[in-house]
Design a protein around this motif. Sequence first.
Motif, short mmCIF file in Angstrom:
data_model
loop_
_atom_site.label_atom_id
_atom_site.label_comp_id
_atom_site.label_asym_id
_atom_site.label_seq_id
_atom_site.Cartn_x
_atom_site.Cartn_y
_atom_site.Cartn_z
N PRO A 127 88.65 26.42 32.27
CA PRO A 127 87.82 27.42 32.94
C PRO A 127 88.63 28.63 33.38
O PRO A 127 89.83 28.54 33.64
CB PRO A 127 87.24 26.67 34.14
CG PRO A 127 88.16 25.52 34.37
CD PRO A 127 88.77 25.19 33.04
N LYS A 128 87.96 29.74 33.43
CA LYS A 128 88.57 30.99 33.88
C LYS A 128 88.98 30.83 35.34
O LYS A 128 88.26 30.22 36.13
CB LYS A 128 87.53 32.10 33.74
CG LYS A 128 88.05 33.48 33.78
CD LYS A 128 86.92 34.45 33.45
CE LYS A 128 87.45 35.84 33.23
NZ LYS A 128 86.38 36.77 32.90
N PRO A 129 90.13 31.37 35.74
CA PRO A 129 90.51 31.30 37.15
C PRO A 129 89.41 31.88 38.05
O PRO A 129 88.80 32.90 37.72
CB PRO A 129 91.78 32.15 37.23
CG PRO A 129 92.35 32.09 35.83
CD PRO A 129 91.14 32.05 34.93
N VAL A 130 89.16 31.21 39.16
CA VAL A 130 88.07 31.59 40.05
C VAL A 130 88.18 33.05 40.50
O VAL A 130 87.18 33.76 40.58
CB VAL A 130 88.04 30.63 41.27
CG1 VAL A 130 87.03 31.09 42.30
CG2 VAL A 130 87.72 29.22 40.82
N ALA A 145 83.84 22.93 41.72
CA ALA A 145 82.76 23.41 42.58
C ALA A 145 83.30 23.81 43.95
O ALA A 145 82.89 24.83 44.51
CB ALA A 145 81.68 22.34 42.73
N THR A 146 84.24 23.05 44.47
CA THR A 146 84.84 23.36 45.77
C THR A 146 85.60 24.69 45.71
O THR A 146 85.49 25.52 46.61
CB THR A 146 85.78 22.23 46.21
OG1 THR A 146 85.01 21.02 46.31
CG2 THR A 146 86.42 22.52 47.56
N GLU A 147 86.35 24.90 44.64
CA GLU A 147 87.07 26.17 44.46
C GLU A 147 86.09 27.34 44.42
O GLU A 147 86.31 28.38 45.04
CB GLU A 147 87.87 26.17 43.16
CG GLU A 147 89.07 25.30 43.12
CD GLU A 147 89.74 25.35 41.75
OE1 GLU A 147 89.98 26.47 41.25
OE2 GLU A 147 89.99 24.27 41.18
N TYR A 181 81.16 37.46 41.42
CA TYR A 181 80.39 36.59 42.31
C TYR A 181 79.25 35.92 41.54
O TYR A 181 79.04 34.71 41.65
CB TYR A 181 79.86 37.40 43.50
CG TYR A 181 79.05 36.57 44.45
CD1 TYR A 181 79.67 35.80 45.42
CD2 TYR A 181 77.66 36.56 44.37
CE1 TYR A 181 78.93 35.02 46.29
CE2 TYR A 181 76.92 35.79 45.25
CZ TYR A 181 77.55 35.02 46.20
OH TYR A 181 76.81 34.25 47.07
N ASN A 182 78.54 36.70 40.73
CA ASN A 182 77.41 36.15 39.97
C ASN A 182 77.87 35.10 38.95
O ASN A 182 77.16 34.11 38.73
CB ASN A 182 76.63 37.26 39.28
CG ASN A 182 75.78 38.04 40.26
OD1 ASN A 182 75.41 37.55 41.31
ND2 ASN A 182 75.46 39.27 39.90
#
Length: 72
Positions: free
Chosen positions: A5-8, A44-46, A13-14
Amino acid sequence: MENQPKPVKELTYNQAIGELDSILRTMQSDSCDIDKLTAYTRRATELLRECRSRLTATDEELRSILEGLENN
């Protein structure tokens, strides 16, 4: 969810909300892979932390802007 996954911090935001929604739907489905449950929860927590941080920063900025209007 992607393998890498892409870094958060690089998500809008969207995009973060969309990924959270996707994770939630996956976790609620009957076909959820129990072996990936920890990874889903961690991601999900991140995402939640980052979204909360952005919302707080936006709220503070808006309050500051509005305060500036009141002082003029």
